[in-house]
Design a protein around this motif. Sequence first.
Motif, PDB file in Angstrom:
ATOM      1  N   GLY A   1       8.793  44.966  34.570  1.00 24.63           N
ATOM      2  CA  GLY A   1       8.590  46.405  34.501  1.00 24.63           C
ATOM      3  C   GLY A   1       8.430  46.998  35.879  1.00 24.63           C
ATOM      4  N   LEU A   2       8.664  48.292  35.961  1.00 25.34           N
ATOM      5  CA  LEU A   2       8.397  49.017  37.201  1.00 25.34           C
ATOM      6  C   LEU A   2       8.253  50.498  36.894  1.00 25.34           C
ATOM      7  CD1 LEU A   2      11.216  50.563  38.638  1.00 25.34           C
ATOM      8  CD2 LEU A   2      11.933  48.226  38.323  1.00 25.34           C
ATOM      9  N   ARG A   3       7.542  51.166  37.777  1.00 28.39           N
ATOM     10  CA  ARG A   3       7.312  52.600  37.611  1.00 28.39           C
ATOM     11  C   ARG A   3       7.377  53.246  38.981  1.00 28.39           C
ATOM     12  NH1 ARG A   3       2.687  52.209  36.272  1.00 28.39           N
ATOM     13  NH2 ARG A   3       1.545  53.072  38.041  1.00 28.39           N
ATOM     14  N   VAL A   4       8.075  54.352  39.073  1.00 34.64           N
ATOM     15  CA  VAL A   4       8.207  55.075  40.337  1.00 34.64           C
ATOM     16  C   VAL A   4       7.620  56.463  40.168  1.00 34.64           C
ATOM     17  CG1 VAL A   4       9.796  55.889  42.110  1.00 34.64           C
ATOM     18  CG2 VAL A   4      10.329  53.797  40.839  1.00 34.64           C
ATOM     19  N   ASP A   5       6.690  56.832  41.061  1.00 33.71           N
ATOM     20  CA  ASP A   5       6.214  58.210  41.076  1.00 33.71           C
ATOM     21  C   ASP A   5       6.546  58.818  42.436  1.00 33.71           C
ATOM     22  OD1 ASP A   5       4.225  57.352  42.884  1.00 33.71           O
ATOM     23  OD2 ASP A   5       2.789  56.996  41.267  1.00 33.71           O
ATOM     24  N   ALA A   6       5.963  59.930  42.751  1.00 39.63           N
ATOM     25  CA  ALA A   6       6.336  60.657  43.962  1.00 39.63           C
ATOM     26  C   ALA A   6       6.075  59.845  45.229  1.00 39.63           C
ATOM     27  CB  ALA A   6       5.579  61.985  44.032  1.00 39.63           C
ATOM     28  N   ASP A   7       5.032  59.031  45.232  1.00 38.70           N
ATOM     29  CA  ASP A   7       4.641  58.329  46.449  1.00 38.70           C
ATOM     30  C   ASP A   7       4.747  56.810  46.385  1.00 38.70           C
ATOM     31  OD1 ASP A   7       3.848  60.793  47.712  1.00 38.70           O
ATOM     32  OD2 ASP A   7       2.047  60.744  46.453  1.00 38.70           O
ATOM     33  N   THR A   8       4.778  56.253  45.170  1.00 36.21           N
ATOM     34  CA  THR A   8       4.615  54.808  45.029  1.00 36.21           C
ATOM     35  C   THR A   8       5.584  54.233  44.009  1.00 36.21           C
ATOM     36  OG1 THR A   8       2.247  55.072  45.493  1.00 36.21           O
ATOM     37  CG2 THR A   8       2.939  52.975  44.534  1.00 36.21           C
ATOM     38  N   VAL A   9       6.070  53.031  44.284  1.00 32.94           N
ATOM     39  CA  VAL A   9       6.783  52.251  43.272  1.00 32.94           C
ATOM     40  C   VAL A   9       5.904  51.063  42.916  1.00 32.94           C
ATOM     41  CG1 VAL A   9       8.085  51.020  45.071  1.00 32.94           C
ATOM     42  CG2 VAL A   9       8.839  50.912  42.701  1.00 32.94           C
ATOM     43  N   SER A  10       5.660  50.879  41.619  1.00 35.93           N
ATOM     44  CA  SER A  10       4.781  49.816  41.130  1.00 35.93           C
ATOM     45  C   SER A  10       5.600  48.833  40.300  1.00 35.93           C
ATOM     46  CB  SER A  10       3.661  50.401  40.267  1.00 35.93           C
ATOM     47  OG  SER A  10       2.889  51.337  41.007  1.00 35.93           O
ATOM     48  N   TYR A  11       5.573  47.565  40.714  1.00 29.86           N
ATOM     49  CA  TYR A  11       6.294  46.520  39.994  1.00 29.86           C
ATOM     50  C   TYR A  11       5.319  45.675  39.174  1.00 29.86           C
ATOM     51  CZ  TYR A  11      10.371  47.299  43.004  1.00 29.86           C
ATOM     52  OH  TYR A  11      11.446  47.833  43.649  1.00 29.86           O
ATOM     53  N   THR A  12       5.745  45.298  37.984  1.00 29.62           N
ATOM     54  CA  THR A  12       5.073  44.281  37.206  1.00 29.62           C
ATOM     55  C   THR A  12       5.957  43.041  37.239  1.00 29.62           C
ATOM     56  OG1 THR A  12       4.061  45.915  35.738  1.00 29.62           O
ATOM     57  CG2 THR A  12       4.144  43.636  34.963  1.00 29.62           C
ATOM     58  N   ALA A  13       5.401  41.957  37.742  1.00 27.87           N
ATOM     59  CA  ALA A  13       6.198  40.746  37.949  1.00 27.87           C
ATOM     60  C   ALA A  13       5.530  39.559  37.287  1.00 27.87           C
ATOM     61  CB  ALA A  13       6.366  40.482  39.453  1.00 27.87           C
ATOM     62  N   ARG A  14       6.309  38.539  37.087  1.00 18.21           N
ATOM     63  CA  ARG A  14       5.792  37.268  36.579  1.00 18.21           C
ATOM     64  C   ARG A  14       6.210  36.170  37.560  1.00 18.21           C
ATOM     65  NH1 ARG A  14       3.591  37.305  31.674  1.00 18.21           N
ATOM     66  NH2 ARG A  14       4.037  35.101  31.232  1.00 18.21           N
ATOM     67  N   ARG A  15       5.216  35.451  38.070  1.00 19.87           N
ATOM     68  CA  ARG A  15       5.441  34.381  39.025  1.00 19.87           C
ATOM     69  C   ARG A  15       5.359  33.036  38.332  1.00 19.87           C
ATOM     70  NH1 ARG A  15       0.986  36.009  43.485  1.00 19.87           N
ATOM     71  NH2 ARG A  15      -0.264  35.924  41.583  1.00 19.87           N
ATOM     72  N   LEU A  16       6.208  32.120  38.762  1.00 17.86           N
ATOM     73  CA  LEU A  16       6.185  30.767  38.241  1.00 17.86           C
ATOM     74  C   LEU A  16       4.914  30.059  38.707  1.00 17.86           C
ATOM     75  CD1 LEU A  16       7.937  28.755  36.619  1.00 17.86           C
ATOM     76  CD2 LEU A  16       8.847  27.966  38.823  1.00 17.86           C
ATOM     77  N   VAL A  17       4.185  29.470  37.765  1.00 18.84           N
ATOM     78  CA  VAL A  17       2.966  28.763  38.089  1.00 18.84           C
ATOM     79  C   VAL A  17       3.334  27.364  38.543  1.00 18.84           C
ATOM     80  CG1 VAL A  17       0.792  27.872  37.185  1.00 18.84           C
ATOM     81  CG2 VAL A  17       1.650  30.088  36.412  1.00 18.84           C
ATOM     82  N   ALA A  18       2.851  26.977  39.727  1.00 16.26           N
ATOM     83  CA  ALA A  18       3.162  25.650  40.246  1.00 16.26           C
ATOM     84  C   ALA A  18       2.498  24.576  39.411  1.00 16.26           C
ATOM     85  CB  ALA A  18       2.695  25.547  41.694  1.00 16.26           C
ATOM     86  N   ASP A  19       3.183  23.448  39.287  1.00 12.70           N
ATOM     87  CA  ASP A  19       2.640  22.313  38.533  1.00 12.70           C
ATOM     88  C   ASP A  19       1.394  21.767  39.231  1.00 12.70           C
ATOM     89  OD1 ASP A  19       4.645  22.538  36.673  1.00 12.70           O
ATOM     90  OD2 ASP A  19       5.964  21.141  37.732  1.00 12.70           O
TER      91      ASP A  19
END
Length: 339
Positions: free
Chosen positions: A321-339
């Motif tokens: 997901g991501l959201r852009v407003d007038a000043d900021t872009v916000s990302y929702t990310a998923r990172r791979l968890v290391a073994d």
Amino acid sequence: MVDRPGARVRAAVVGTGLIGGSVLLRMYDAGIDVIGWDPDEATRRETRRAGVPAPDRLVEAVADRDVVFLCGPLPTLPATLVEVAAMTGDRCVLTDVGSTKEQVTAFAAAQGLTHRFVPGHPMAGTDRSGLTAARPDLLTGAAWVLCPAPGPSTTSFRWLAELLVEVFEARVVPMSATEHDSAAALASHVPHLLAGALAGAVQRAPLRDAILALAAGSFSDGTRVAGTPADRTANMLLGNRDLVLRELAEVTVFLDDLAAALRADDAPALTARYDEARAARAALRDRRFDAYDRQFPAGGDHAAEVSWLRELGVAGGHLTGLRVDADTVSYTARRLVAD
């Protein structure tokens, strides 16, 4: 729904075979104002029978669109990109679904189209082809590579990524074109070579019919992509030839290790190699991700943002997901968890 300010998204899909047709049908089902076009007249008629507009002239399909998906065969992509770019406004986002990215990215840059062309590759498909094989759910939840670049093109990347997440529930994987082609060589392209080699050897075998009668899951799984239309496979392999050959050499080294252990009747060595291979299979099955958010200024040259995006993709992560407003872009990310 992802919209231009105050307006409904207007999309077009150029090339309505398996992937393009699936893009088209999903967007149509999602209520997007979408038009399909294909150079084949019979395919255009089939598109209209599905209830989707499909004019006879390309310019009628792409004019006044917010986004155009270029989904024709790889060899036709450069010419189609130039043609569609000339028919669309400068704010129209262009993207493709081709299985190689470096050549088309360089071509778009030479044509001055980097600001609105976002190279893409949805990692999904079947061994069938054509609009009749397309399904609106084929790409749902797929890993969908997009290649962001710093500068004005980052705005196009953000908009397209948000559209893909919302409409296709895509796991958007941001990577550079070079990183994509290197990873895809071993993840997708070499498997086509191996499947073709195995199926081709059986086709030539004296006991072909007996072999096919005995073939079960391992043969079926290992040769599935050998059923892909031959010209499509050839275009993919030739489009990424150098990297495919490089990765094939690495596979050959591993295969030679297995063969050497077998010739030497060396059970420990054979077992060790298969334990190594099994670890990769287990990692694929048991991957775990954690979620986190990251913000960047909406303006500027976006170099830090693009660097982070590419690092996320190379590390096995993706955007949800991501959201852009007038000043900021916000990302929702998923990172791979290391073994």
